[in-house]
Design an enzyme around this catalytic site. Structure first.
Site, PDB file in Angstrom:
ATOM      1  N   SER A  82       5.413 -88.367  75.744  1.00 24.58           N
ATOM      2  CA  SER A  82       4.174 -88.299  75.487  1.00 24.58           C
ATOM      3  C   SER A  82       4.053 -89.749  74.290  1.00 24.58           C
ATOM      4  O   SER A  82       5.000 -90.067  74.318  1.00 24.58           O
ATOM      5  CB  SER A  82       3.870 -86.775  75.108  1.00 24.58           C
ATOM      6  N   GLU A 113      -1.792-102.624  74.069  1.00 28.23           N
ATOM      7  CA  GLU A 113      -2.290-102.320  75.403  1.00 28.23           C
ATOM      8  C   GLU A 113      -3.524-101.078  75.159  1.00 28.23           C
ATOM      9  O   GLU A 113      -3.868-100.534  74.462  1.00 28.23           O
ATOM     10  CB  GLU A 113      -1.335-101.339  76.506  1.00 28.23           C
ATOM     11  N   LYS A 115      -5.351 -97.362  76.337  1.00 30.27           N
ATOM     12  CA  LYS A 115      -4.776 -96.466  76.966  1.00 30.27           C
ATOM     13  C   LYS A 115      -6.304 -95.667  77.835  1.00 30.27           C
ATOM     14  O   LYS A 115      -6.565 -95.420  77.963  1.00 30.27           O
ATOM     15  CB  LYS A 115      -4.882 -94.973  76.186  1.00 30.27           C
ATOM     16  N   ARG A 136       3.515 -85.760  86.082  1.00 28.29           N
ATOM     17  CA  ARG A 136       4.069 -86.017  84.747  1.00 28.29           C
ATOM     18  C   ARG A 136       5.404 -85.049  84.465  1.00 28.29           C
ATOM     19  O   ARG A 136       6.058 -84.507  83.735  1.00 28.29           O
ATOM     20  CB  ARG A 136       3.519 -86.401  83.747  1.00 28.29           C
ATOM     21  N   LYS A 288       2.728-101.159  71.289  1.00 27.56           N
ATOM     22  CA  LYS A 288       4.190-100.842  71.801  1.00 27.56           C
ATOM     23  C   LYS A 288       5.177-102.178  70.666  1.00 27.56           C
ATOM     24  O   LYS A 288       4.449-102.998  70.502  1.00 27.56           O
ATOM     25  CB  LYS A 288       4.847-100.943  73.101  1.00 27.56           C
ATOM     26  N   CYS A 406     -10.311 -53.661  66.624  1.00 29.63           N
ATOM     27  CA  CYS A 406      -9.387 -54.120  67.833  1.00 29.63           C
ATOM     28  C   CYS A 406     -11.262 -54.462  69.254  1.00 29.63           C
ATOM     29  O   CYS A 406     -11.199 -52.898  69.154  1.00 29.63           O
ATOM     30  CB  CYS A 406      -8.169 -53.667  67.980  1.00 29.63           C
ATOM     31  N   CYS A 409      -8.868 -52.363  72.044  1.00 28.97           N
ATOM     32  CA  CYS A 409      -7.862 -50.915  72.107  1.00 28.97           C
ATOM     33  C   CYS A 409      -8.319 -49.504  70.492  1.00 28.97           C
ATOM     34  O   CYS A 409      -8.231 -48.950  70.297  1.00 28.97           O
ATOM     35  CB  CYS A 409      -7.528 -51.223  72.250  1.00 28.97           C
ATOM     36  N   CYS A 424      -3.917 -57.280  66.356  1.00 32.81           N
ATOM     37  CA  CYS A 424      -3.665 -55.988  66.495  1.00 32.81           C
ATOM     38  C   CYS A 424      -2.650 -55.403  66.116  1.00 32.81           C
ATOM     39  O   CYS A 424      -1.895 -56.894  67.482  1.00 32.81           O
ATOM     40  CB  CYS A 424      -5.166 -55.885  67.208  1.00 32.81           C
ATOM     41  N   CYS A 429      -1.797 -52.080  72.544  1.00 30.59           N
ATOM     42  CA  CYS A 429      -3.350 -52.480  73.189  1.00 30.59           C
ATOM     43  C   CYS A 429      -3.323 -53.047  74.583  1.00 30.59           C
ATOM     44  O   CYS A 429      -1.870 -54.530  74.106  1.00 30.59           O
ATOM     45  CB  CYS A 429      -3.539 -53.393  71.868  1.00 30.59           C
TER      46      CYS A 429
HETATM   47  S1  IVH Z   1       3.037 -95.709  77.006  1.00 31.95           S
HETATM   48  C1  IVH Z   1       6.652 -93.013  76.614  1.00 31.95           C
HETATM   49  N1  IVH Z   1       0.872 -97.187  77.760  1.00 31.95           N
HETATM   50  O1  IVH Z   1      -0.945 -91.266  77.479  1.00 31.95           O
HETATM   51  C2  IVH Z   1       5.296 -93.126  76.186  1.00 31.95           C
HETATM   52  N2  IVH Z   1       1.528 -94.572  78.350  1.00 31.95           N
HETATM   53  O2  IVH Z   1      -0.062 -89.914  75.582  1.00 31.95           O
HETATM   54  C3  IVH Z   1       5.367 -94.075  77.400  1.00 31.95           C
HETATM   55  N3  IVH Z   1      -1.262 -93.665  78.801  1.00 31.95           N
HETATM   56  O3  IVH Z   1       1.350 -89.921  79.605  1.00 31.95           O
HETATM   57  C4  IVH Z   1       3.780 -94.428  77.640  1.00 31.95           C
HETATM   58  N4  IVH Z   1      -2.411 -95.783  79.306  1.00 31.95           N
HETATM   59  O4  IVH Z   1      -0.244 -91.594  80.733  1.00 31.95           O
HETATM   60  C5  IVH Z   1       1.541 -95.681  78.022  1.00 31.95           C
HETATM   61  N5  IVH Z   1      -0.875 -98.289  78.245  1.00 31.95           N
HETATM   62  C6  IVH Z   1      -0.654 -96.911  78.070  1.00 31.95           C
HETATM   63  C7  IVH Z   1      -1.296 -96.106  78.415  1.00 31.95           C
HETATM   64  C8  IVH Z   1      -0.397 -95.185  78.376  1.00 31.95           C
HETATM   65  C9  IVH Z   1      -2.229 -94.476  79.337  1.00 31.95           C
HETATM   66  C10 IVH Z   1      -0.732 -92.219  78.741  1.00 31.95           C
HETATM   67  C11 IVH Z   1       0.056 -91.395  79.869  1.00 31.95           C
HETATM   68  C12 IVH Z   1       0.948 -91.221  78.666  1.00 31.95           C
HETATM   69  C13 IVH Z   1      -0.054 -90.358  77.433  1.00 31.95           C
HETATM   70  C14 IVH Z   1       0.616 -90.415  76.534  1.00 31.95           C
END
Ligand code: IVH
Length: 667
Positions: A82, A113, A115, A136, A288, A406, A409, A424, A429
């Site tokens: 994540s 990039e 998100k 995932r 990144k 509670c 219960c 509780c 319970c």
């Molecule tokens: S890089 C190692 N780039 O966001 C982590 N993730 O919150 C690699 N996501 O599960 C993720 N846009 O599905 C990356 N430009 C982007 C993204 C992106 C959306 C999602 C991705 C990840 C989630 C994490």
């Protein structure tokens, strides 16, 4: 409650649970705790049963977003991590400072990039062909949804020229806003339920059983990561994006190299405006470290890499009225007040409830029934009640009073130590009994398939079990008396309960449901003490000696084992033969010690995973690409370019039979 009210509540719960599932499994950004999730699910289960509202697509039918039984589970050799989140300039600067500190220099650039707000997908191409599309899942294993992924037009089934032997691609499936709205209109015309937002609808569509239906959904895809052998080389994220494009994978046009964090900030400001003009939803940007050679050094926590971070765009807010405050009882007895809201649209979803966390929080914000309040979804997470709009008006309802007893219960509630929560502590319970058993059986704990809410509920209501240890006493004759439990499903359940006895020690410890003992702590306790008995006898000080464990956890563990009620449970689990010590991985021989294998093509009688396990069982290892260091190529039918490479390098090539001879398992 009449049926109409029940239906309304059921819809509301389903929507919340679907969102929670998605947030948990796809994004690793849960907005409610496991126990809250369990509570809602229990409530939904109960209503569906009582009012005959069970539906095949209800979250109760696919508990916890587990890979649905019809999709195979796949392991992700490299976990899908994540991202940590930042919400302001300062937090982003902290990230930049940390990166420079770890690297010890400034000799790198950033890549920024968008998100994408959809569902994460992993693609695997072997010899240019799409061989796997997977969700995932929990990051380590997901569902094999290849047949659905193949219907996504953006995703090439075969890569363009110059593809590597194996290409692992990661990206996000999403829906464009317009297409989503059209799809919903169409659904409404057909009398079907509209989806709450593009994200839910994408995730839901990918998990449908019928690929022909998936093909009709407007699912799109953007790729953002490529993992292959060239990873070891010195390339940048920017170059990766270009490689992805060249291979024929879709890449969003908005990405930019930035020389320093100040440039990143400027770009974010620009994109905060741009986002509204985009045809799809984004909830922020991802920053990144551009040079992939630094990724290893920067490493990752168990959840997220340290070389990347998300910056979340500001949350959206709405105003609505609090119609009531209800109380939920959690697995560990915590009583959580919940605001029942007049339905309001917020960032693409309908919000009807918000957690009020605890009594202090309610009083701090002075929230009362009838108030108009500001609700916010911070970074697309759970709705929070931020403040009261008109606290000074006349005729306000009285201050919220936490009941002394509670709601489930009627036991007197208590506060433990300096806890802010009321609890509780009645071991009897009912909602807690049920939730403890459900937790015990859950996927990450003992993983007992078929032991969902409905079954647990019945088992407890019928007085067949009172603790999870009682599960191991169940008889088929008792089970077949339950609703919707025929002979076969009863036997399946008994088999699942029986095979749970093989679950390793750390899962048993986690499953027991000790406060503060999550999966990681359970693992550390198992490794630290090796046996259940050593753990039972450990003092608080001894437990604290384990690095990750502080006094609060240690105390909770000692307290738990100190209770007679729990000692009886542990004794019973022991008698039933559950795993009470760490087991060594079975090692067949060391015939392949230090030998490096590469696999290619399909073997007549083993899957890749099985072959890998066999190699490891005999002391060998596997890698993905052929090089001068490779000792053997294990080749099956239709081998790829690895075969030619191995030939070229004079590396011994084994077929299945000669491989089995080598390890002495040829009979
Ligand atoms: S890089 C190692 N780039 O966001 C982590 N993730 O919150 C690699 N996501 O599960 C993720 N846009 O599905 C990356 N430009 C982007 C993204 C992106 C959306 C999602 C991705 C990840 C989630 C994490």
């Amino acid at each position: 409650m009449d049926k109409q009210q029940a239906k309304k509540r059921v819809d509301e719960l389903r929507e919340l649970l679907n969102q929670a599932n998605k947030a948990y499994y796809q994004e690793a950004q849960p907005f409610i705790s496991d126990k809250q999730f369990d509570e809602y699910l229990a409530e939904l289960e109960q209503l569906e049963e009582q009012f005959d509202l069970v539906e095949p697509t209800s979250p109760t039918q696919r508990v916890g977003g587990e890979p649905s039984s019809d999709f195979e589970t796949v392991e992700h050799p490299i976990p899908l991590l994540s991202l940590d989140n930042t919400y302001n300039e300062e937090e982003l600067n902290d990230f930049d400072r940390r990166v420079r500190e770890i690297l010890g220099h400034d000799d790198f650039t950033y890549m920024i990039e968008l998100k994408f707000d959809g569902a994460a997908i992993r693609l695997r191409y072997e010899d240019g062909d799409l061989v796997l599309g997977a969700t995932r899942g929990d990051g380590e294993r997901g569902d094999d949804i290849t047949r659905n992924v193949k219907t996504i037009k953006d995703i090439p089934l075969h890569l363009n020229n110059d593809y590597p032997d194996v290409a692992e691609v990661r990206g996000e499936a999403y829906m464009e806003r317009e297409a989503f709205i059209r799809m919903n209109e169409h659904r409404e015309e057909q009398g079907l339920n509209a989806f709450a937002n593009p994200r839910n609808s994408t995730a839901g569509s990918l998990k449908m059983q019928d690929p022909r239906e998936v093909a009709r959904r407007p699912i799109r895809f953007f790729s953002f990561d490529l993992i292959n052998n060239s990873d070891e080389k010195d390339i940048t994220q920017y170059q990766k994006m270009q490689m992805l494009s060249k291979l024929g994978l879709p890449v969003c046009e908005h990405y930019k190299e930035c020389s320093a964090i100040s440039e990143v900030h400027a770009k974010i400001t620009e994109w905060e405006e741009l986002r509204h003009d985009l045809p799809f939803e984004t909830d922020g940007v991802v920053i990144k470290v551009n040079q992939t050679k630094f990724r290893k050094q920067l490493g990752a926590t168990s959840k997220a890499p340290r070389w990347a971070i998300a910056y979340k765009f500001e949350a959206e807010q709405a105003t609505t009225t609090i119609q009531g405050i209800t109380l939920q009882v959690g697995r560990l007895g915590k009583i959580t007040p919940v605001a029942e809201l007049k339905a309001v649209e917020l960032a693409g979803t309908t919000v009807k409830r918000a957690s009020l966390h605890n009594e202090d929080e309610i009083h701090r914000k002075d929230i009362r029934v009838g108030d108009r309040v500001v609700v916010e979804k911070a970074g697309e997470i759970i709705p929070q009640v931020i403040s009261v709009v008109n606290p000074d008006r006349d005729n306000r309802s009285p201050r919220f009073e936490m009941p002394d007893h509670c709601p489930a219960c009627s036991e007197e509630l208590v506060k433990l130590g300096d806890d802010v929560d009321w609890r509780c502590i009645n071991p009897e319970c009912p909602p807690q009994i049920r939730q403890r058993i459900e937790h015990f059986a859950s996927r990450d704990a003992m993983d007992i398939e078929g032991l969902g809410e409905a079954v647990v509920d019945q088992l407890v209501t019928e007085g067949l079990i009172n603790t999870y240890a009682d599960l191991y006493e169940l008889k088929k004759a008792q089970l077949i008396l339950l609703d919707r439990m025929a002979g076969k499903s009863a036997q399946n359940l008994l088999d699942a309960i029986e095979s749970s006895k093989k679950q390793p020690l750390d899962r048993v410890i986690y499953a027991m449901g000790i406060r503060f003992v999550g999966k990681t702590v359970a693992r550390d306790l198992a490794h630290g003490f090796q046996t259940m008995d050593a753990l039972i006898e450990a003092t608080k000080e001894e437990i604290e000696e384990i690095e990750s464990i502080g006094p609060k956890i240690a105390e909770s563990v000692v307290r738990w084992f100190g209770q007679e009620h729990n000692q009886e449970i542990v004794d019973s689990l022991r008698e039933h033969g559950l795993t009470f010590s760490i087991e060594e991985k079975e090692q067949a021989s060391q015939k392949l010690e230090d030998k490096k294998f590469v696999l290619t093509g399909s073997l007549p009688s083993f899957t890749r995973k099985e072959a890998t396990e066999l190699i490891e069982k005999h002391g060998g290892t596997t890698t993905s690409s052929v090089s001068g260091n490779t000792d053997y190529l294990l080749a099956g039918e239709s081998p790829g370019s690895k075969y030619d490479k191995a030939k070229e390098l004079n590396i011994p090539i084994l077929d299945e039979i000669s491989f089995l001879e080598l390890i002495g398992e040829n009979n």
